[in-house]
Design an enzyme around this catalytic site. Structure first.
Site, PDB file in Angstrom:
ATOM      1  N   HIS A   1       0.971  -1.200  -0.108  1.00 29.54           N
ATOM      2  CA  HIS A   1       0.158   0.045  -0.115  1.00 29.54           C
ATOM      3  C   HIS A   1       0.860   1.285   0.066  1.00 29.54           C
ATOM      4  O   HIS A   1       1.967   1.161   0.206  1.00 29.54           O
ATOM      5  CB  HIS A   1      -1.091  -0.049   1.020  1.00 29.54           C
ATOM      6  CG  HIS A   1      -0.251   0.117   2.631  1.00 29.54           C
ATOM      7  ND1 HIS A   1       0.696  -0.945   3.056  1.00 29.54           N
ATOM      8  CD2 HIS A   1      -0.641   1.072   3.491  1.00 29.54           C
ATOM      9  CE1 HIS A   1       0.822  -0.398   4.247  1.00 29.54           C
ATOM     10  NE2 HIS A   1       0.369   0.532   4.742  1.00 29.54           N
TER      11      HIS A   1
ATOM     12  N   HIS B   1       1.299   3.962   2.041  1.00 27.38           N
ATOM     13  CA  HIS B   1       1.742   4.902   3.261  1.00 27.38           C
ATOM     14  C   HIS B   1       3.093   4.716   3.089  1.00 27.38           C
ATOM     15  O   HIS B   1       3.976   3.876   2.263  1.00 27.38           O
ATOM     16  CB  HIS B   1       1.302   4.103   4.423  1.00 27.38           C
ATOM     17  CG  HIS B   1      -0.021   4.304   4.729  1.00 27.38           C
ATOM     18  ND1 HIS B   1      -0.874   3.545   5.540  1.00 27.38           N
ATOM     19  CD2 HIS B   1      -0.861   5.456   4.434  1.00 27.38           C
ATOM     20  CE1 HIS B   1      -2.174   4.035   5.638  1.00 27.38           C
ATOM     21  NE2 HIS B   1      -2.134   5.227   5.245  1.00 27.38           N
TER      22      HIS B   1
ATOM     23  N   ASP C   1       5.678   4.577   4.938  1.00 27.12           N
ATOM     24  CA  ASP C   1       6.627   3.596   5.450  1.00 27.12           C
ATOM     25  C   ASP C   1       6.815   1.921   4.829  1.00 27.12           C
ATOM     26  O   ASP C   1       7.641   1.286   5.181  1.00 27.12           O
ATOM     27  CB  ASP C   1       6.253   3.230   7.031  1.00 27.12           C
ATOM     28  CG  ASP C   1       4.879   2.876   7.411  1.00 27.12           C
ATOM     29  OD1 ASP C   1       4.116   3.142   6.512  1.00 27.12           O
ATOM     30  OD2 ASP C   1       4.692   2.154   8.325  1.00 27.12           O
TER      31      ASP C   1
ATOM     32  N   HIS D   1      -7.296  -2.251   5.545  1.00 25.67           N
ATOM     33  CA  HIS D   1      -6.471  -0.949   6.164  1.00 25.67           C
ATOM     34  C   HIS D   1      -7.001   0.184   5.987  1.00 25.67           C
ATOM     35  O   HIS D   1      -8.099   0.468   5.279  1.00 25.67           O
ATOM     36  CB  HIS D   1      -5.059  -1.282   5.626  1.00 25.67           C
ATOM     37  CG  HIS D   1      -3.911  -0.518   6.526  1.00 25.67           C
ATOM     38  ND1 HIS D   1      -3.780  -0.256   8.032  1.00 25.67           N
ATOM     39  CD2 HIS D   1      -2.786   0.524   5.990  1.00 25.67           C
ATOM     40  CE1 HIS D   1      -3.051   0.651   8.139  1.00 25.67           C
ATOM     41  NE2 HIS D   1      -2.252   0.992   7.174  1.00 25.67           N
TER      42      HIS D   1
ATOM     43  N   HIS E   1       6.117  -5.623  11.816  1.00 21.83           N
ATOM     44  CA  HIS E   1       5.303  -4.245  11.809  1.00 21.83           C
ATOM     45  C   HIS E   1       5.117  -3.756  13.292  1.00 21.83           C
ATOM     46  O   HIS E   1       3.832  -3.361  13.405  1.00 21.83           O
ATOM     47  CB  HIS E   1       4.148  -4.223  11.016  1.00 21.83           C
ATOM     48  CG  HIS E   1       3.770  -2.849  10.616  1.00 21.83           C
ATOM     49  ND1 HIS E   1       2.966  -2.119  11.136  1.00 21.83           N
ATOM     50  CD2 HIS E   1       4.278  -2.095   9.518  1.00 21.83           C
ATOM     51  CE1 HIS E   1       2.767  -0.917  10.349  1.00 21.83           C
ATOM     52  NE2 HIS E   1       3.673  -0.892   9.595  1.00 21.83           N
TER      53      HIS E   1
END
Lengths: 304, 304
Positions: free
Chosen positions: A60, A62, A64, A140, A268
């Site tokens: 995805h 994001h 990070d 998410h 994570h």
């Protein structure tokens, strides 16, 4: 067949930890899965040859999980790469990478092939004669996929001893390995099972990050050898998972148990925790085979 | 007043070196200049408080000067920043950063103010009561600016001893520091020069990276205290500067000499060189005050 953890901590890169990135070595492929800032330096630290990476899977968009990709794509160019690079990720990833390259007037001199994902159902996104890669749609805050890597069932192994005893010519060996029976000159049929051993059990790896607790993935990842499942929080912070759409170690272990996987690898982790051992302790209450990912760690599950 | 070198190597980040990024502390400002991948980790290593950075200056949109910015902007958000962040950089920088934030559905909860640059002439881009920042248009493969930071001339320093001897009331001190003469009760004029010392000489810092040898900047940076000038190559690789639009150490020293600067700081070294000492040796043949930037190094030129 190895799993190199380059980074497995949530949110911001720190001096002591890296955001998400890992390399799965499977059937001579080196698959890069997620690419947080600093991933290219982690690849160097882990002595992974850049040229062997031909497929990048981004869960995805994001930062990070993704902000290391523009730099990696640029570095490949500076290193004189000419091999294709395939990038699989959410719709928008092509626009982002190409805009950054355009602004720097530094388009790659190797083919960059984007495979943009937008389906909410599992999709087969890569296949060759040895393995497949499918998406695992996750839950998410933004559109996110996990990835399921499965080896195909290989050829049967020739039992050379028996084949020799029957006096079978070598030119039939390939036919035997493909599963055929052999008809001898006198009409006798020698069943394939007598001439071969079962092929090795195909290996499988599921990467599920980031996601809220999502029991519906159990069916798709049933019996995988290794499941990497995010565990951003411990149950003591369970009140945070709903808003952030992350999971606790207990939830990750529940998925592992219900899917009857071989080994659960946790990762994570929120950087709020001083130690990651409590993640393992919490998961072990639900599921027996738990490993903790950590930056620089290499897992060799499949060599047993 | 300090200059923190976060990274000063060209091209790709490596385990032992970082791409461009530095922090200039001047008159209580912390100016971040360039932001290659890994800059936020370098800021942490150098123990620089993120909240003190309110202005970021990006020279150009090549990855090694810019790919750390999306992550830094995101980290500021995760840390709960509410202060404005001003970003000065080439046109296109706003589109790039906002696209990445949009794709991650993670817009900042603090004001992000872009100041896009496209002029090919020097421009005043920041000013407060203590200092100014101007662009220094450079000659690189894409649109690039250096930045010139100049303190303003401060107030004159009160000579308390003399002021007391004349019996001047404290309420006139501010007037004296502003440069006024004082008229005593009997009509005697006491000239300001008798009551004050000259203010400290304003400090100045010029950042010039990346650029080909560009003698036309000499006039603008004349007499600056410190010049950071890129020296990607040594003269032994002088054949590479024309195509890449970089400079050699000798060329950087020539600019320093012609501009009669106080100190030349070299940086942006190509990673092909095993040692950076030859850069200093080469520059010293032209100009006497040469320092080598290196990752993690802190210069305190102005405290002498």
């Amino acid at each position: 067949m190895e799993l190199h953890i380059l980074g497995c901590y949530a949110a911001t890169p720190r001096t002591i930890s890296n955001p998400s990135g890992q390399v799965l070595e499977m059937k001579n492929h080196l698959f890069l899965i997620d690419c947080g800032e600093g991933t290219q330096v982690q690849l160097r630290k882990n002595k992974i040859r850049f040229s062997r990476i031909r497929h990048v899977f981004i869960s995805h968009l994001h930062g990070d999980h993704f902000f290391g990709l523009p730099g990696l794509v640029s570095t490949f160019r500076l290193l004189g790469r000419d091999l294709e690079l395939h990038i699989y990720g959410p719709k928008g990833i092509k626009e982002a990478i190409t805009l950054l390259l355009k602004l720097g007037d530094s388009w790659t001199n190797y083919p960059l092939v984007f495979h943009e994902l937008e389906s909410k159902e599992p999709e087969l996104i890569f296949e060759d004669d040895q393995l497949t890669v499918e998406t695992i749609p996750l839950n998410h805050r933004i559109y996110t996929n996990g990835f399921l890597f499965r080896e195909k069932l290989g050829e049967r192994k020739l039992n050379i001893k028996t084949a020799t005893e029957y006096g079978i010519d070598k030119c039939y060996y390939q036919k035997i390995k493909s599963g055929h029976d052999i008809v001898m000159g006198d009409g006798t049929v020698i069943p394939n099972q007598k001439l071969t051993f079962d092929p090795p059990k195909p290996k499988s790896y599921a990467y599920c990050s980031d996601t809220a607790f999502l029991p519906s993935i159990v069916q798709q990842i049933k019996n995988v050898d290794v499941l990497y499942h995010e565990s951003t929080f411990l149950e003591s912070e369970a009140h945070l998972v709903k808003k952030t759409k992350h999971s606790t170690a207990k939830e990750a272990a529940t998925v592992a148990k219900d899917a009857d996987v071989g080994t659960l690898v946790l990762g994570h982790y929120s950087t709020r925790y001083k130690s990651i051992q409590p993640f393992k302790d919490e998961a072990l209450e639900i599921f027996p085979n738990v490993e903790l990912a950590d930056d620089g760690k290499v897992f060799r599950f499949w060599q047993n």
